[in-house]
Design a protein around this motif. Structure first.
Motif, PDB file in Angstrom:
ATOM      1  N   LEU A   1     -75.613 -36.934  39.719  1.00 51.89           N
ATOM      2  CA  LEU A   1     -75.797 -38.189  40.469  1.00 51.89           C
ATOM      3  C   LEU A   1     -76.931 -38.059  41.480  1.00 51.89           C
ATOM      4  O   LEU A   1     -77.738 -38.987  41.650  1.00 51.89           O
ATOM      5  CB  LEU A   1     -74.488 -38.579  41.167  1.00 51.89           C
ATOM      6  CG  LEU A   1     -73.322 -38.932  40.232  1.00 51.89           C
ATOM      7  CD1 LEU A   1     -72.031 -39.101  41.022  1.00 51.89           C
ATOM      8  CD2 LEU A   1     -73.631 -40.194  39.435  1.00 51.89           C
TER       9      LEU A   1
ATOM     10  N   GLU B   1     -72.477 -44.223  36.121  1.00 54.18           N
ATOM     11  CA  GLU B   1     -73.065 -44.323  37.468  1.00 54.18           C
ATOM     12  C   GLU B   1     -74.439 -43.644  37.499  1.00 54.18           C
ATOM     13  O   GLU B   1     -75.388 -44.151  38.108  1.00 54.18           O
ATOM     14  CB  GLU B   1     -72.130 -43.683  38.504  1.00 54.18           C
ATOM     15  CG  GLU B   1     -72.626 -43.882  39.930  1.00 54.18           C
ATOM     16  CD  GLU B   1     -71.732 -43.202  40.958  1.00 54.18           C
ATOM     17  OE1 GLU B   1     -70.519 -43.027  40.697  1.00 54.18           O
ATOM     18  OE2 GLU B   1     -72.259 -42.836  42.026  1.00 54.18           O
ATOM     19  N   ALA B   2     -74.541 -42.503  36.818  1.00 53.24           N
ATOM     20  CA  ALA B   2     -75.832 -41.797  36.776  1.00 53.24           C
ATOM     21  C   ALA B   2     -76.877 -42.666  36.085  1.00 53.24           C
ATOM     22  O   ALA B   2     -78.039 -42.739  36.524  1.00 53.24           O
ATOM     23  CB  ALA B   2     -75.671 -40.458  36.059  1.00 53.24           C
TER      24      ALA B   2
ATOM     25  N   HIS C   1     -69.252 -40.172  48.743  1.00 53.42           N
ATOM     26  CA  HIS C   1     -69.792 -40.230  47.378  1.00 53.42           C
ATOM     27  C   HIS C   1     -71.284 -40.555  47.453  1.00 53.42           C
ATOM     28  O   HIS C   1     -71.728 -41.211  48.398  1.00 53.42           O
ATOM     29  CB  HIS C   1     -69.072 -41.319  46.563  1.00 53.42           C
ATOM     30  CG  HIS C   1     -67.590 -41.096  46.478  1.00 53.42           C
ATOM     31  ND1 HIS C   1     -66.703 -41.625  47.382  1.00 53.42           N
ATOM     32  CD2 HIS C   1     -66.847 -40.367  45.609  1.00 53.42           C
ATOM     33  CE1 HIS C   1     -65.466 -41.238  47.072  1.00 53.42           C
ATOM     34  NE2 HIS C   1     -65.535 -40.465  46.001  1.00 53.42           N
TER      35      HIS C   1
ATOM     36  N   VAL D   1     -68.819 -41.316  35.450  1.00 50.09           N
ATOM     37  CA  VAL D   1     -69.909 -40.611  36.148  1.00 50.09           C
ATOM     38  C   VAL D   1     -71.215 -40.802  35.383  1.00 50.09           C
ATOM     39  O   VAL D   1     -72.282 -41.034  35.986  1.00 50.09           O
ATOM     40  CB  VAL D   1     -69.556 -39.115  36.313  1.00 50.09           C
ATOM     41  CG1 VAL D   1     -70.745 -38.323  36.827  1.00 50.09           C
ATOM     42  CG2 VAL D   1     -68.359 -38.966  37.249  1.00 50.09           C
TER      43      VAL D   1
ATOM     44  N   GLU E   1     -66.479 -35.599  43.489  1.00 47.72           N
ATOM     45  CA  GLU E   1     -67.842 -35.223  43.868  1.00 47.72           C
ATOM     46  C   GLU E   1     -67.873 -34.200  44.989  1.00 47.72           C
ATOM     47  O   GLU E   1     -66.905 -34.055  45.742  1.00 47.72           O
ATOM     48  CB  GLU E   1     -68.619 -36.466  44.347  1.00 47.72           C
ATOM     49  CG  GLU E   1     -68.956 -37.433  43.241  1.00 47.72           C
ATOM     50  CD  GLU E   1     -69.710 -38.657  43.755  1.00 47.72           C
ATOM     51  OE1 GLU E   1     -70.572 -38.516  44.638  1.00 47.72           O
ATOM     52  OE2 GLU E   1     -69.399 -39.760  43.253  1.00 47.72           O
TER      53      GLU E   1
ATOM     54  N   ASN F   1     -70.926 -33.241  38.611  1.00 48.11           N
ATOM     55  CA  ASN F   1     -71.049 -34.690  38.852  1.00 48.11           C
ATOM     56  C   ASN F   1     -72.063 -34.954  39.963  1.00 48.11           C
ATOM     57  O   ASN F   1     -72.943 -35.818  39.837  1.00 48.11           O
ATOM     58  CB  ASN F   1     -69.701 -35.289  39.282  1.00 48.11           C
ATOM     59  CG  ASN F   1     -68.696 -35.360  38.150  1.00 48.11           C
ATOM     60  OD1 ASN F   1     -69.045 -35.186  36.992  1.00 48.11           O
ATOM     61  ND2 ASN F   1     -67.439 -35.602  38.484  1.00 48.11           N
ATOM     62  N   SER F   2     -71.935 -34.228  41.068  1.00 47.53           N
ATOM     63  CA  SER F   2     -72.815 -34.476  42.218  1.00 47.53           C
ATOM     64  C   SER F   2     -74.252 -34.094  41.921  1.00 47.53           C
ATOM     65  O   SER F   2     -75.185 -34.755  42.389  1.00 47.53           O
ATOM     66  CB  SER F   2     -72.336 -33.697  43.444  1.00 47.53           C
ATOM     67  OG  SER F   2     -71.109 -34.206  43.851  1.00 47.53           O
TER      68      SER F   2
ATOM     69  N   LEU G   1     -78.044 -45.315  38.496  1.00 50.19           N
ATOM     70  CA  LEU G   1     -78.969 -44.747  39.488  1.00 50.19           C
ATOM     71  C   LEU G   1     -80.335 -44.495  38.860  1.00 50.19           C
ATOM     72  O   LEU G   1     -81.376 -44.729  39.485  1.00 50.19           O
ATOM     73  CB  LEU G   1     -78.397 -43.435  40.050  1.00 50.19           C
ATOM     74  CG  LEU G   1     -77.259 -43.587  41.052  1.00 50.19           C
ATOM     75  CD1 LEU G   1     -76.557 -42.247  41.289  1.00 50.19           C
ATOM     76  CD2 LEU G   1     -77.787 -44.130  42.378  1.00 50.19           C
TER      77      LEU G   1
ATOM     78  N   SER H   1     -72.658 -42.733  45.879  1.00 56.24           N
ATOM     79  CA  SER H   1     -72.784 -44.198  45.880  1.00 56.24           C
ATOM     80  C   SER H   1     -72.744 -44.782  47.293  1.00 56.24           C
ATOM     81  O   SER H   1     -73.148 -45.914  47.505  1.00 56.24           O
ATOM     82  CB  SER H   1     -71.691 -44.828  45.016  1.00 56.24           C
ATOM     83  OG  SER H   1     -70.422 -44.460  45.515  1.00 56.24           O
TER      84      SER H   1
END
Ligand code: CP
Length: 330
Positions: free
Chosen positions: A190, A216-217, A6, A213, A145, A186-187, A220, A8
């Motif tokens: 991110l 998390e984005a 991931h 997601v 991801e 998603n990837s 980041l 992360s």
């Protein structure tokens, strides 16, 4: 043990290191940096680019790759816990994964989504494989991801635009003949958030990416200075974009996707959309792509398309990230 399943697992600094090394090694071949190393590659689903680029990365680095296709030539693998294994899957991942760990130095795994985004985002199978592996695990795309794709996407943008921070990227949904997983969008989101880009995600209503997601984005972006925007207006979202990244994805199982895709068939990306703004947007897609369904043939064949160099960059980022796996970071 370094698992890379991931974004992360990397964070902004880890992503940046992999991209820098990939750029350096692309300019000057580092030679047999993985001599004597063996990468096991376990495919629950088909692949063209991922398989060929990982094998090429290992061979060009003096190592070797073993490919196991769960649906052809190997035992079918049971992945659920607590089941009575009286069906067509005679081996459980709880034995198969640690067995493979005795043969290889790292294990790359492809295990696609099941089609329920709210559950797919939990990435249960990839996490179960990580848990029972005795060697580092690398994702070749899982339910949540496709980090190698996201890294290759960032490398391509960095090469094309000269930098990543603040670059205007639009991730546009597009129609498809069937609902696809959300791992690639998603990837992309991110990875772009980790790289400090200015990203707009545009899709018809009802196709929002999963809250976990998006959260998390946002985290980041807080670290990298990225800007994240969300829109339902494809033309406006593409007008100022330096890159239009096209991908179809599906909603939850309760939504009629074919009705939705038919209703929004005009979201297929064509040249006028790329040329409508002040700047001509460059076109990206992870491939494979259905011509004249997702993107017009004339757009894919135009000088604006980056899809082939983007696919080539899979080799370079994977060769670079395997350094973290085999040799431990920088
Ligand atoms: N983009 C990508 O992962 O391609 P494959 O499915 O062919 O590996």
């Amino acid at each position: 043990m370094v698992h890379l399943t991931h974004i992360s697992d990397l964070g902004p600094a880890g992503v940046s290191n992999i991209l820098e090394r990939a750029l350096q090694w692309k300019r000057k071949d580092p030679g047999p940096v993985y001599a004597g190393r063996i990468l096991g590659m376990l495919f629950f689903n088909p692949s063209l680019r991922t398989r060929a680029s990982f094998e090429s990365a290992m061979l060009r680095s003096g190592g070797h790759a073993i490919v196991i296709d769960v649906n052809g030539g190997s035992w079918k693998l049971e992945t659920a816990d607590g089941v009575r294994m009286d069906g067509d899957r005679p081996e459980h991942i709880r034995e198969a994964i640690p067995v493979l760990g005795g043969y290889v130095d790292a294990l790359a795994v492809r295990c696609f989504a099941e089609g329920n985004p709210a559950r797919d985002v939990l990435d249960e199978l990839m996490l179960a494989i990580r848990d029972c592996s005795t060697v580092p695990v690398v994702s070749m795309e899982s339910a949540r991801e496709h980090p190698c794709q996201g890294l290759a996407d960032m490398l391509t943008i960095r090469e094309q635009l000269g930098s990543l921070r603040g670059r205007r990227l639009t991730l546009s949904w597009a129609p498809h003949v069937k609902p696809l997983p959300q791992a690639v969008p998603n990837s992309f989101l991110l990875s772009a958030a980790a790289c400090g880009c200015n990203v707009t995600v545009v899709h018809p209503p009802g196709l929002e990416l999963q809250p976990a997601v998006l959260q998390e984005a946002a985290e980041l972006a807080g670290l990298s200075g990225a800007e994240l925007h969300f829109s339902n207006d494809q033309k406006a979202a593409c007008e100022e974009a330096e890159i239009v990244y096209v991908k179809s994805w599906g909603p939850g199982p309760d939504t009629d996707f074919s009705r939705l895709a038919t209703q929004h068939a005009d979201w297929m990306v064509d040249l006028p959309l790329l040329e409508s703004g002040r700047i001509r947007s460059r076109l990206m897609h992870c491939l494979p792509v259905r011509r004249n369904v997702v993107i017009s043939a004339r757009a894919l064949d135009s000088e604006l398309s980056l899809v082939v160099p983007q696919a080539h960059n899979r080799l370079h980022v994977q060769r670079s990230l395997l350094h973290d796996v085999f040799l431990g970071g920088n």
